[in-house]
Structures are given as structure tokens and as C-alpha cells.
Scaffold this motif. Sequence first.
Motif, PDB file in Angstrom:
ATOM      1  N   ARG A  94      -0.504  13.228  -9.813  1.00  0.00           N
ATOM      2  CA  ARG A  94      -0.256  12.448  -8.594  1.00  0.00           C
ATOM      3  C   ARG A  94       0.897  13.041  -7.791  1.00  0.00           C
ATOM      4  O   ARG A  94       0.943  12.905  -6.560  1.00  0.00           O
ATOM      5  CB  ARG A  94       0.098  10.992  -8.964  1.00  0.00           C
ATOM      6  CG  ARG A  94      -1.042  10.138  -9.487  1.00  0.00           C
ATOM      7  CD  ARG A  94      -1.954   9.662  -8.382  1.00  0.00           C
ATOM      8  NE  ARG A  94      -1.251   8.972  -7.316  1.00  0.00           N
ATOM      9  CZ  ARG A  94      -0.924   7.684  -7.320  1.00  0.00           C
ATOM     10  NH1 ARG A  94      -1.232   6.936  -8.344  1.00  0.00           N
ATOM     11  NH2 ARG A  94      -0.300   7.149  -6.286  1.00  0.00           N
TER      12      ARG A  94
ATOM     13  N   LEU B  77      -8.259   4.026 -20.037  1.00  0.00           N
ATOM     14  CA  LEU B  77      -9.061   4.569 -18.943  1.00  0.00           C
ATOM     15  C   LEU B  77     -10.527   4.313 -19.272  1.00  0.00           C
ATOM     16  O   LEU B  77     -10.848   3.710 -20.288  1.00  0.00           O
ATOM     17  CB  LEU B  77      -8.757   6.052 -18.770  1.00  0.00           C
ATOM     18  CG  LEU B  77      -7.276   6.375 -18.501  1.00  0.00           C
ATOM     19  CD1 LEU B  77      -7.087   7.861 -18.289  1.00  0.00           C
ATOM     20  CD2 LEU B  77      -6.765   5.611 -17.295  1.00  0.00           C
TER      21      LEU B  77
ATOM     22  N   TYR C  22     -11.748  10.783 -11.097  1.00  0.00           N
ATOM     23  CA  TYR C  22     -12.032   9.473 -10.524  1.00  0.00           C
ATOM     24  C   TYR C  22     -10.753   8.832  -9.980  1.00  0.00           C
ATOM     25  O   TYR C  22     -10.706   8.387  -8.824  1.00  0.00           O
ATOM     26  CB  TYR C  22     -12.681   8.565 -11.581  1.00  0.00           C
ATOM     27  CG  TYR C  22     -12.964   7.182 -11.055  1.00  0.00           C
ATOM     28  CD1 TYR C  22     -14.082   6.953 -10.250  1.00  0.00           C
ATOM     29  CD2 TYR C  22     -12.113   6.119 -11.310  1.00  0.00           C
ATOM     30  CE1 TYR C  22     -14.330   5.700  -9.727  1.00  0.00           C
ATOM     31  CE2 TYR C  22     -12.355   4.870 -10.793  1.00  0.00           C
ATOM     32  CZ  TYR C  22     -13.468   4.655 -10.003  1.00  0.00           C
ATOM     33  OH  TYR C  22     -13.714   3.407  -9.478  1.00  0.00           O
ATOM     34  N   PHE C  23      -9.702   8.817 -10.800  1.00  0.00           N
ATOM     35  CA  PHE C  23      -8.470   8.146 -10.369  1.00  0.00           C
ATOM     36  C   PHE C  23      -7.755   8.929  -9.263  1.00  0.00           C
ATOM     37  O   PHE C  23      -7.142   8.326  -8.384  1.00  0.00           O
ATOM     38  CB  PHE C  23      -7.548   7.893 -11.569  1.00  0.00           C
ATOM     39  CG  PHE C  23      -7.978   6.687 -12.370  1.00  0.00           C
ATOM     40  CD1 PHE C  23      -7.661   5.408 -11.951  1.00  0.00           C
ATOM     41  CD2 PHE C  23      -8.738   6.830 -13.516  1.00  0.00           C
ATOM     42  CE1 PHE C  23      -8.073   4.294 -12.669  1.00  0.00           C
ATOM     43  CE2 PHE C  23      -9.154   5.719 -14.239  1.00  0.00           C
ATOM     44  CZ  PHE C  23      -8.833   4.449 -13.816  1.00  0.00           C
TER      45      PHE C  23
ATOM     46  N   ARG D 109       2.404   1.835  -3.444  1.00  0.00           N
ATOM     47  CA  ARG D 109       1.443   2.325  -4.438  1.00  0.00           C
ATOM     48  C   ARG D 109       1.021   3.766  -4.149  1.00  0.00           C
ATOM     49  O   ARG D 109       0.664   4.510  -5.049  1.00  0.00           O
ATOM     50  CB  ARG D 109       0.230   1.388  -4.484  1.00  0.00           C
ATOM     51  CG  ARG D 109       0.616   0.034  -5.055  1.00  0.00           C
ATOM     52  CD  ARG D 109      -0.534  -0.935  -5.128  1.00  0.00           C
ATOM     53  NE  ARG D 109      -0.062  -2.253  -5.542  1.00  0.00           N
ATOM     54  CZ  ARG D 109      -0.828  -3.319  -5.621  1.00  0.00           C
ATOM     55  NH1 ARG D 109      -2.104  -3.242  -5.336  1.00  0.00           N
ATOM     56  NH2 ARG D 109      -0.325  -4.474  -6.007  1.00  0.00           N
TER      57      ARG D 109
ATOM     58  N   LEU E 230      -2.498  12.378 -15.556  1.00  0.00           N
ATOM     59  CA  LEU E 230      -2.855  11.835 -14.239  1.00  0.00           C
ATOM     60  C   LEU E 230      -1.589  11.555 -13.421  1.00  0.00           C
ATOM     61  O   LEU E 230      -1.529  11.878 -12.227  1.00  0.00           O
ATOM     62  CB  LEU E 230      -3.680  10.556 -14.429  1.00  0.00           C
ATOM     63  CG  LEU E 230      -4.097   9.813 -13.178  1.00  0.00           C
ATOM     64  CD1 LEU E 230      -5.014  10.674 -12.314  1.00  0.00           C
ATOM     65  CD2 LEU E 230      -4.818   8.524 -13.541  1.00  0.00           C
TER      66      LEU E 230
ATOM     67  N   TYR F  67       1.895   4.915 -11.636  1.00  0.00           N
ATOM     68  CA  TYR F  67       2.191   3.881 -12.636  1.00  0.00           C
ATOM     69  C   TYR F  67       1.489   4.247 -13.936  1.00  0.00           C
ATOM     70  O   TYR F  67       0.299   4.577 -13.941  1.00  0.00           O
ATOM     71  CB  TYR F  67       1.693   2.536 -12.095  1.00  0.00           C
ATOM     72  CG  TYR F  67       1.666   1.404 -13.098  1.00  0.00           C
ATOM     73  CD1 TYR F  67       2.814   1.010 -13.776  1.00  0.00           C
ATOM     74  CD2 TYR F  67       0.485   0.701 -13.346  1.00  0.00           C
ATOM     75  CE1 TYR F  67       2.779  -0.044 -14.682  1.00  0.00           C
ATOM     76  CE2 TYR F  67       0.442  -0.355 -14.235  1.00  0.00           C
ATOM     77  CZ  TYR F  67       1.599  -0.721 -14.902  1.00  0.00           C
ATOM     78  OH  TYR F  67       1.570  -1.766 -15.785  1.00  0.00           O
TER      79      TYR F  67
ATOM     80  N   GLU G  30       0.843  -1.217   0.000  1.00  0.00           N
ATOM     81  CA  GLU G  30       0.000   0.000   0.000  1.00  0.00           C
ATOM     82  C   GLU G  30       0.869   1.255   0.000  1.00  0.00           C
ATOM     83  O   GLU G  30       0.576   2.219  -0.698  1.00  0.00           O
ATOM     84  CB  GLU G  30      -0.937  -0.017   1.210  1.00  0.00           C
ATOM     85  CG  GLU G  30      -2.050  -1.030   1.036  1.00  0.00           C
ATOM     86  CD  GLU G  30      -3.423  -0.484   1.405  1.00  0.00           C
ATOM     87  OE1 GLU G  30      -3.560   0.735   1.515  1.00  0.00           O
ATOM     88  OE2 GLU G  30      -4.336  -1.302   1.577  1.00  0.00           O
TER      89      GLU G  30
ATOM     90  N   LEU H 221      -9.447   7.955  -6.194  1.00  0.00           N
ATOM     91  CA  LEU H 221      -9.000   6.616  -5.777  1.00  0.00           C
ATOM     92  C   LEU H 221      -7.661   6.701  -5.044  1.00  0.00           C
ATOM     93  O   LEU H 221      -7.448   6.021  -4.042  1.00  0.00           O
ATOM     94  CB  LEU H 221      -8.792   5.735  -7.011  1.00  0.00           C
ATOM     95  CG  LEU H 221      -9.935   4.891  -7.532  1.00  0.00           C
ATOM     96  CD1 LEU H 221      -9.413   3.984  -8.633  1.00  0.00           C
ATOM     97  CD2 LEU H 221     -10.549   4.059  -6.436  1.00  0.00           C
ATOM     98  N   ALA H 222      -6.781   7.549  -5.580  1.00  0.00           N
ATOM     99  CA  ALA H 222      -5.443   7.677  -4.989  1.00  0.00           C
ATOM    100  C   ALA H 222      -5.449   8.591  -3.766  1.00  0.00           C
ATOM    101  O   ALA H 222      -4.411   8.763  -3.133  1.00  0.00           O
ATOM    102  CB  ALA H 222      -4.486   8.225  -6.042  1.00  0.00           C
ATOM    103  N   LYS H 223      -6.630   9.149  -3.475  1.00  0.00           N
ATOM    104  CA  LYS H 223      -6.787  10.087  -2.349  1.00  0.00           C
ATOM    105  C   LYS H 223      -5.843  11.282  -2.491  1.00  0.00           C
ATOM    106  O   LYS H 223      -5.171  11.689  -1.549  1.00  0.00           O
ATOM    107  CB  LYS H 223      -6.582   9.383  -1.007  1.00  0.00           C
ATOM    108  CG  LYS H 223      -7.641   8.311  -0.749  1.00  0.00           C
ATOM    109  CD  LYS H 223      -7.473   7.691   0.622  1.00  0.00           C
ATOM    110  CE  LYS H 223      -8.591   6.716   0.945  1.00  0.00           C
ATOM    111  NZ  LYS H 223      -8.737   5.618  -0.003  1.00  0.00           N
TER     112      LYS H 223
ATOM    113  N   GLU I 175     -13.322  13.708 -16.006  1.00  0.00           N
ATOM    114  CA  GLU I 175     -13.972  12.762 -15.077  1.00  0.00           C
ATOM    115  C   GLU I 175     -13.051  11.589 -14.753  1.00  0.00           C
ATOM    116  O   GLU I 175     -12.985  11.136 -13.605  1.00  0.00           O
ATOM    117  CB  GLU I 175     -15.282  12.252 -15.678  1.00  0.00           C
ATOM    118  CG  GLU I 175     -16.365  13.307 -15.715  1.00  0.00           C
ATOM    119  CD  GLU I 175     -17.535  12.914 -16.613  1.00  0.00           C
ATOM    120  OE1 GLU I 175     -18.606  13.503 -16.445  1.00  0.00           O
ATOM    121  OE2 GLU I 175     -17.367  12.048 -17.497  1.00  0.00           O
TER     122      GLU I 175
END
Lengths: 238, 418
Positions: A152, A89, A101-102, A77, A148, A82, A74, A105-107, A97
Motif C-alpha cells: 500500500r 483474508l 484484490y485488496f 483510509r 499487503l 490497517y 475516506e 479495492l484500495a486503488k 489473488e
Amino acid sequence: MTEIALKADSLSVSRGRVPVLSDITFDVSVGEVFALLGGNGAGKSTTLLTFLGFLPPRSGSVTVLNKPVTQNVEFVRQKSAYLPEAANLYPHLNARENIKYFLSLAKVPRSASDIEAALDEVSLATEARGRRLSSYSKGMRQKVAISLAILRQAPVLFLDEPTSGLDPVAIDEFNQLITKLSAAGTTVLMVTHDVYGACQIAGRVGLLKAGSLVGVFEAPEGGQISPEEVHRAFAEGA
Amino acid sequence: MDNIIRELRFSLRDPVVALTLLVGVLLSAFTVFSGLKEVDTERAQIERVKQMVDDDRTYALADQSDAGGAAYYAFHFTYAPPSDLAFAARGVRDDLPWKHRIRMLALEGQIYETDAGNPELSRIGKFDFAFFAAFLLPLLMILLLHDLKAAEVRNNRWAFLSATGGDGGRLLLSRAVLRAILLFACIITPFLAGVIVSTASLMSAVVVCAVIGLNLAFWLVLSLFTTSRIQSGPTAAALLLGAWFTLTVALPVGGKLMVEQSVPVPMGGEILLTQREAVNDAWDLPREATLKPFYERHPEWANAEPVSEGFDWYWYYAFQQVGDQTVESMSEALRDGVAERDKAMAMIALTSPPLLVDRVMSQLAMTDIAAFQSYDQCVRDFHAALRAFHYPMLFGGKEYSAEAMKELPTFRPCASNS
């Protein structure tokens, strides 16, 4: 002393009963771009997937930011982004969007303007950003995935054939982007077939053949690795 | 909470999910609406026929001068009114009669002279909410879940998703549970609207929601188990459809055939024929042959009337009852056999969640075999009350009068049927 971000130590990995990687050892310093070159089935993607914790080592170990991957999946990641080859997608969502969304997910919360800036950076046409990805070309989808990865702002980037499907201009822009991220301290482990692209941006290039690391080429101070030399070694099997 | 909202938005934007949910809500609304309409029709039918039969009886009795004629011409309407939850589960209500026009003649023939209508149509059955929720809902669930992981792997997204979200398995689990909850909401909302319209009990509604929820949970677990082991969406779908076919078709149908083979019951038509033959034969037999078995059953009326040569109502009604007595064991065997078959099917239902859901809903809606048998008993009790009313006038010399006829029993549905 240079700080090590990624390390593979005597790493051997099997997929099912088939050995794919045999006793490979290398490390990547913080802020370095390390490219792994090799033919089909050489074990490039397997190396990335092992660093991401998808495949367990048969023997040896992999560490990311000094933490063994096997026990810290965890964490790994969370600290890495990645970018797979031909990232498909979600086709029913548009670029914005998908990114939202991703990121969720990755907060990793990012503002709408941050998202637009990242899409600007990969030169995705503004009018395309509100369209569903089902209407995108492969290169356009890859640009969304790259933006994306930028958003990150992860300390480590794992790139699997990242320029696959991109046009020459976009490849050049992508290479500049990676150089910029590396200069800002992001560690990049990239696997690719593209000898010339790898030599352009990587500080070191590792050559994988049948699961073994058969050579490592290092860029001279202030210069680039000679693609001809790598190409020759690639053709001769190092 | 953010994760739920994110996945909710994501799922509702997915055309396959949105379309499946739309189909679910439309089918649910259709079955609830048609069920409510069917119940309304039945209630209106009951009111109309009841009024017609009552008027007919009043008219017929006005002309009668003796007890025999009054008993012969007075028809009574018996019925099992639909329960408030009958809109959701038709059960055996389309296959077995829930209304009769009864008079003082032999009862067995009247009971089995079914008015179920077109037998071929009743065999197909109505497309009701219980059928949808028990047997078709799993198909929607399979449609939503069979490709959940396989699509991610096929589109080269699985590693990307897991690398970004940390744990792809956990994400897909939450996505699957959310889809199941959305489907549940789509199915239950029209049902709850039906419950409000029909004023069905809240407790029954809660139990129905619970059994549908358990049915969905069963298919959710089965789908997750299958898709976690099978990497191909079509293969997972084929396996799940195989499980669906086994649990919703093969087991119930095979079980029913097995139960019917192992628990033989006489046919209603056979009972009807035997009873009618017994009644018709009585015309040609010496009266003693009829009256002897009758008086054995009713010693209180023995020697109450002299045996005469001409037509006498008491003799006529005695051979009607003896007709019933002739098929008593067959009728009992039919009722016991049906109950035994139902008990065996209840055991089989323990191996088939959809069948179990259908049975529980029919039980709550009082449209199951037990409710049908309870109505059957209710009709028998009423007919027995008619005989108890008429026999003193026919056999005991009690005087027939219009005043006495005011005490004629009227049918009231039994508590277990209303």
C-alpha cells in the motif's frame, strides 16, 4: 519543529453505552513508531478503530495528517494501511489473488514483480503463493496481510497485534521491516500485548489502563525503551 | 468497469456463489427443457387425437341415414392449443381440461367430464419455469446474500475491508447487486433459448424478464435491509426464510382457503350428476314435460313436429337440451364463482410478489383461469353452432343428406386460446 501525523486530543469513546476511552491525549510524529500497550479491554483496538473512522468520538477529537477523522474518513483510509489481528483474508483466493484484490479495492496498482518482492520481504514460501489461503496457517495469512500493508506504501500504518500468530523468526523480521518503514517516513501506530517487541521498535510506548492513558515511555537517544520498566509499570498500573 | 470485473472474478471464484449459480442455471434449463417437451407432446397429442376423431366421424357419418343418427355418432375434438410461451408457465393447464370430445348430446356433462388425469398428481403441479422463477428463485437469492456482511464480520475482515476499500457498505452493496445480476443472467439465459426455440413473442419475453427482474429486486432489497440490521448470518437467513415462507406459502395458501370459503361455487361433478339425472328422468316423463321448456327456449320450432308415441330424435335432443337448461344456473354460478375467486386471488397476489410473478407469467402464457374460461366459452359456442346446424333437420323438416352434412361445423380454436 516535528510534524504531527496522528493526534488524539482529550478523546473519549463509548461502545454502545459503555465508555471505553476516557480523555486520552497523545500524538505521533511523522516517521515515528508509537506503541500502545494495555491489557484486555484497556481500549487499544478502540483507539485504532477511532483513528480509522469506525467509531465516533464521544468527546474530543482525532486527526490524521492534520485532518479531523470524522469529516475525512475516506481520506484517512486512503492514506493509511490497517493490519488487524489475525487478518482472515479470503480463503478461496490464493496469496497473489488476495493481494491483487485488496490493492484493487484500495486503488493502488502494483506490478506482479512488486507483489512477489513484498511476499519475499515477509518470507512467504514461493510454492505457497499459488495455494488458496484456506490451506494457510495463521502466521502465513498474517504474512500475506503484512505484505499487503507494505504494498500500500501508505504514509500511516495502523497495526493491531501485528505479530500475533507469527513464529519468533518472523516476528524478528517483522520488527526489522517496521523499523525500515519508519526510517523511510512511515508513521506507525501499533497496539500490542507484546511489551518486549514494542520496546524493540517503538520510539515511544503508551500504557493504556481501563481506557485511560496512564503513562508514556520514551526511548533514550540512540537506545531502546527498557521493557522491564514498562513491564513494571504495566504490572503496577503505572 | 475495473471494479465490476474485479467483483465478477471474485464472486465466480467463491465456491458458494459458483455452486448457487450453477444450481440456478441447471434448474432453469431443466424447467425450460421439460416445458418445451411438454408443449411438443401436447401439440403432437392434439394432431393425433384430432385426426383420430375426424376419421371416426367420417366413418360414422358414412353409415347414417337420418339427422338424429348423424348428430349422435358424430364426435368433434375441441382443444386449446398451448401458446408459444406455455413452455414457461403451465398455469392451470395441468389442473383443468384443455381438450374434449364433444357431440350433440347435453353439453354440461361433457364439459365437466374432465380428462385431467390423476387428480393427486395435478394437485402437486408441474415443476415449471414460472414456479421456479417465482417461488424458488428467492431461496437462491437468500442463499447468496444472507451471509454477505455477517461472514466479513465473523472472519474479522469487515474493518480490514472497509479500511482498505474506503467504504465497506458500498462495496457489499455492489457485490450484492452483482450477485443478483449474475443469478438473473443464469435464470434468463435458458429461458431466452426457450423463447427462440418456441418462437414466442419478443414482447412477452421482455415482460417475463422484467417481472423476474422485479422479483429479484424485491428479494435483493429485503435481503439487504435484513442483513444491514442483523449481524448474524444464521439469524438473517432464518428471518429471510420466514419472509419467504410467509410470502410464498402462507399468504397464497391462506388466501386461497379464505377465498374458497367466502366465494362458494358448485362442483363440476355436481353439475354433471344433476344434468344426467335430468336427461335420464326425461325417458320416464310425458314428452310434453320435456318439450314445453324446450319450445319456450326455441319458439321457432314449436309445433314443427307432431307429438308421437314412439322414439323420435327431436324429442331425444330436446331433452338433452333441457338437461343443460336444468343446470344452467349452476353452470353460470360455477363460471362466475371461478372468475370471482380468480379476481380475489389477483388482489391477494398484490401482497405476494412471487404469487404475482406466477400469475403474470400464466397470463402471458395463456394458461391462467381467464384463458381456461375463454376455452370453456369456445366449446360452448361450438356446441351452440352444432345445435344450430342440426336443429333445422331435427325440428324444422330440413332434409338430411350427405351433401347437407358437408356443411357440418368443424371446431377451430378461439383466437384467445392460440
